[in-house]
Design a protein around this motif. Sequence first.
Motif, PDB file in Angstrom:
ATOM      1  N   UNK A 162     -37.163  21.855  -6.637  1.00  0.00           N
ATOM      2  CA  UNK A 162     -36.350  22.478  -7.522  1.00  0.00           C
ATOM      3  C   UNK A 162     -35.122  22.775  -6.803  1.00  0.00           C
ATOM      4  N   UNK A 163     -35.122  23.588  -6.018  1.00  0.00           N
ATOM      5  CA  UNK A 163     -34.115  24.059  -4.875  1.00  0.00           C
ATOM      6  C   UNK A 163     -33.054  22.660  -4.557  1.00  0.00           C
ATOM      7  N   UNK A 164     -33.538  21.775  -4.224  1.00  0.00           N
ATOM      8  CA  UNK A 164     -32.787  20.598  -3.897  1.00  0.00           C
ATOM      9  C   UNK A 164     -32.238  19.840  -4.966  1.00  0.00           C
ATOM     10  N   UNK A 165     -32.915  19.596  -5.980  1.00  0.00           N
ATOM     11  CA  UNK A 165     -32.552  18.676  -7.292  1.00  0.00           C
ATOM     12  C   UNK A 165     -31.553  19.392  -8.126  1.00  0.00           C
ATOM     13  N   UNK A 166     -31.894  20.857  -8.339  1.00  0.00           N
ATOM     14  CA  UNK A 166     -31.336  21.607  -9.559  1.00  0.00           C
ATOM     15  C   UNK A 166     -30.314  22.596  -9.122  1.00  0.00           C
ATOM     16  N   UNK A 167     -30.221  22.868  -7.716  1.00  0.00           N
ATOM     17  CA  UNK A 167     -29.559  23.809  -7.115  1.00  0.00           C
ATOM     18  C   UNK A 167     -28.320  23.287  -6.237  1.00  0.00           C
ATOM     19  N   UNK A 168     -29.106  22.737  -5.103  1.00  0.00           N
ATOM     20  CA  UNK A 168     -28.019  22.125  -4.188  1.00  0.00           C
ATOM     21  C   UNK A 168     -27.361  21.005  -4.604  1.00  0.00           C
ATOM     22  N   UNK A 169     -27.913  20.016  -5.271  1.00  0.00           N
ATOM     23  CA  UNK A 169     -27.130  18.913  -5.880  1.00  0.00           C
ATOM     24  C   UNK A 169     -26.254  19.273  -6.680  1.00  0.00           C
ATOM     25  N   UNK A 170     -26.346  19.977  -7.648  1.00  0.00           N
ATOM     26  CA  UNK A 170     -25.123  20.171  -8.865  1.00  0.00           C
ATOM     27  C   UNK A 170     -24.121  20.973  -7.699  1.00  0.00           C
ATOM     28  N   UNK A 171     -24.444  21.938  -6.899  1.00  0.00           N
ATOM     29  CA  UNK A 171     -23.615  22.764  -6.338  1.00  0.00           C
ATOM     30  C   UNK A 171     -22.631  21.999  -5.227  1.00  0.00           C
ATOM     31  N   UNK A 172     -23.186  20.820  -4.785  1.00  0.00           N
ATOM     32  CA  UNK A 172     -22.280  19.807  -3.965  1.00  0.00           C
ATOM     33  C   UNK A 172     -21.720  18.747  -4.896  1.00  0.00           C
ATOM     34  N   UNK A 173     -21.795  18.948  -6.220  1.00  0.00           N
ATOM     35  CA  UNK A 173     -21.066  17.802  -7.040  1.00  0.00           C
ATOM     36  C   UNK A 173     -21.791  16.630  -7.013  1.00  0.00           C
ATOM     37  N   UNK A 174     -22.957  16.634  -7.064  1.00  0.00           N
ATOM     38  CA  UNK A 174     -23.930  15.570  -7.095  1.00  0.00           C
ATOM     39  C   UNK A 174     -24.761  15.388  -8.384  1.00  0.00           C
ATOM     40  N   UNK A 175     -24.157  15.968  -9.460  1.00  0.00           N
ATOM     41  CA  UNK A 175     -24.685  15.754 -10.779  1.00  0.00           C
ATOM     42  C   UNK A 175     -24.856  14.463 -11.146  1.00  0.00           C
ATOM     43  N   UNK A 176     -24.127  13.525 -10.815  1.00  0.00           N
ATOM     44  CA  UNK A 176     -24.158  11.957 -10.962  1.00  0.00           C
ATOM     45  C   UNK A 176     -25.381  11.475 -10.581  1.00  0.00           C
ATOM     46  N   UNK A 177     -26.063  12.067  -9.918  1.00  0.00           N
ATOM     47  CA  UNK A 177     -27.457  11.376  -9.580  1.00  0.00           C
ATOM     48  C   UNK A 177     -28.576  11.663 -10.483  1.00  0.00           C
ATOM     49  N   UNK A 178     -28.506  12.691 -11.479  1.00  0.00           N
ATOM     50  CA  UNK A 178     -29.447  12.891 -12.469  1.00  0.00           C
ATOM     51  C   UNK A 178     -28.948  12.273 -13.735  1.00  0.00           C
ATOM     52  N   UNK A 179     -27.316  12.145 -13.704  1.00  0.00           N
ATOM     53  CA  UNK A 179     -26.932  11.377 -14.907  1.00  0.00           C
ATOM     54  C   UNK A 179     -27.351   9.991 -14.820  1.00  0.00           C
ATOM     55  N   UNK A 180     -27.064   9.283 -13.796  1.00  0.00           N
ATOM     56  CA  UNK A 180     -27.470   7.979 -13.553  1.00  0.00           C
ATOM     57  C   UNK A 180     -28.741   7.615 -13.488  1.00  0.00           C
ATOM     58  N   UNK A 181     -29.566   8.306 -12.969  1.00  0.00           N
ATOM     59  CA  UNK A 181     -30.708   8.163 -12.861  1.00  0.00           C
ATOM     60  C   UNK A 181     -31.893   8.542 -14.169  1.00  0.00           C
ATOM     61  N   UNK A 182     -31.522   9.652 -14.511  1.00  0.00           N
ATOM     62  CA  UNK A 182     -32.374  10.267 -15.355  1.00  0.00           C
ATOM     63  C   UNK A 182     -31.934   9.888 -17.057  1.00  0.00           C
ATOM     64  N   UNK A 183     -30.494  10.489 -16.943  1.00  0.00           N
ATOM     65  CA  UNK A 183     -30.105  10.221 -18.593  1.00  0.00           C
ATOM     66  C   UNK A 183     -29.787   8.610 -18.719  1.00  0.00           C
TER      67      UNK A 183
END
Length: 699
Positions: A162-183
Amino acid sequence: MGPLKQLNRVIHKIADRTMFWIVGDDSTYIYNVSWEDPRIDHTVLTPNGGADVKYDKDDHVITIASAGCNAFDYLILGSKVTAVDFNFAQIALSELKAVSCMDLEFDDYFQIFAKNNLDLLRQKYKDGIRGHLSDRTQRFWDRKLKTMKTLLYSGTSGWLAYLVCRVIMPALGMGFIKSTVAVKQDATAFQDMCKKHKRRINVFCWLVDKLISNAGFALMAGVPSRQLELGLHRTDNFQTVFKRILATNMVEDNYFYYGYIAGEYSEACCPLYLKREHYPQLKQALKEGRLSLFEGTLVDVCKPNPPKEKFHMGGITPDTKFTIASLLDHMDWMPPAMVNEEFYWLSQRMDPSKGRCFWRSFSEGVHSAPLCWLRPKQVDDKSDRVAMYWSTWVAPFNGSMRFDNRTKSWSTTVVKKQTMYSQLMTGLRIVTFPFIKSWMAAKVYKKHGGAINEHGSKIEAFYEGQKDDYDAFRESFLHARPVLADCIPLRNIPGKMIWVDVGGGTARNLEFFSPKTLQDTFSKIYVVDISPSLLEVAKKRVEAAGLKDLVECVCCDFCDPGAVAAALPKAGTCDVVTFSYSLSMIPDKAAALSSAVKLLKPKGEGVMGIADFYYGGGKRASHGLGDEDGITNVLTRIYCELTRLWFKQDGVILLKRSMFKAVEEDLDFDSVPSEFFRKSVPLLPVLRPWHGVIMAPTK
């Protein structure tokens, strides 16, 4: 060692204690998902090597339960499974999944364990699941379900995810990972965006690497410092992991990361037990009682009569034999003594004709000497979707190696108890000996009528007055002796083995093996020393244990080729030659090593083992940094030099790697991992020399 390294060591110690407290506390689990790719297991362990992934109906796998996912895979593909875990909470999670499978239809099961529908779980738990759980598991989930909000982010590994995927990733501007993989569920778009944002990914990998390697967050993933240290010589661990992940199909296949990124599984990307087409097979296997869940260790369950109350599902009989030991990565945590103990008890339960073991490691090579003696084959694991292991190994359990529980001492040996007074007196003799060495050596030389050479006279003069207190004093001083015993290979070969223990003194090294093990494994053991006084003690010890015909005590100079040829076995006939805190006291080290090489069997059949004081901890202890002795800075060099000078006054020369160059063409010093650690000197705790064990097979 600099202040940052000291701080890092303190952090790792705190993290280790915290992690093992979690494991032993049983209030929560570490893994909500089994973090090993079962696909690799199946392609290696099934009869057709992956062409037809199905286990033999008579296969019985013993494994670590973890979150139960991989145990369910084995059941689906036809095997019986006994899954064990020291952490009761892991057993409770596995039991919940198993009982839910037997009670629920697939759609409800998928909603709960793939889609995190906790409301549905609470309802079904109350309606029927609870009544089919063991009492302790009921109490665990009665408490846990009151506050649980998600399954995929539960447990310490879930919190880290949760820390890595829901906190660190968005904080570093890596929300594209969730949008491309999960959405969007677009693997091509994911790959393209990763190429576009390479710099952000590098920063992300660096940060995660530091959190895990330096800040103690590895404890949340169930990784203790001993395992972590196997990879600290690599500077880009998580970058390598990320590159490997990119080579997998994150949208349709790699459920390990898809689940954490999306917060749930999809029908396409989920573990095998959550696939609709495999659900009937899993349900049938569970109803047939093909799964046993045991709270405890592999050692506990392999003993003749494991406690019935520790089985939360199923059970085994005294005649149960396992055909596969799937050991995950937990042996990365273990020192050689624990590996030996586990393999001893496993060997009591493994099928001698079909038995094989399988494990993963954070190390590029086999990380422990006892595992090397199995001569394992490295598995092609390039397709591993977890991507966090650097090697995978398989080895037969065919009885070629003997594993046993090492012993601390023999009941027949009477050792003089060490008191503070006797400890002080022995220490005083050691400290004052350099000032009277010449006079004492001349006295000994005259006493023996010149039968002992100059070096032998000095050694005898040193030990003659200490022989009665020798073992008691050195029990708290020569810390690598039991480690050497743990690393010695015991082979079941025709004619048995021959062992030469150079500088064996009082024969104390033999006591790390039971008399029965020595009699069953060796045809002859030679305890070689240049001190008649110490050999007197050795003879009494051996005779009291009933080993007089097996063990021969030999007084000779091991550096003298003529004496070695006259008193010891023929060249090329010995299986093991050991130096236990003796090589550092032999003036002509090259000659002693040469004598050892000549005695050993060639082509890997002979092994030399050296336990001793070392100048530094070597490359493994320094994580690949510094020189060949592991010295990384000036302060460490100064400390090692002062330690060297202190030992030198007693004729002990700290060993350096360069001392072995004379025999590097004959011995392989790289194929078996060494063990190095620091321990204090009695009565002088500020002095903490390096102790180490090096095992080197012949080439």
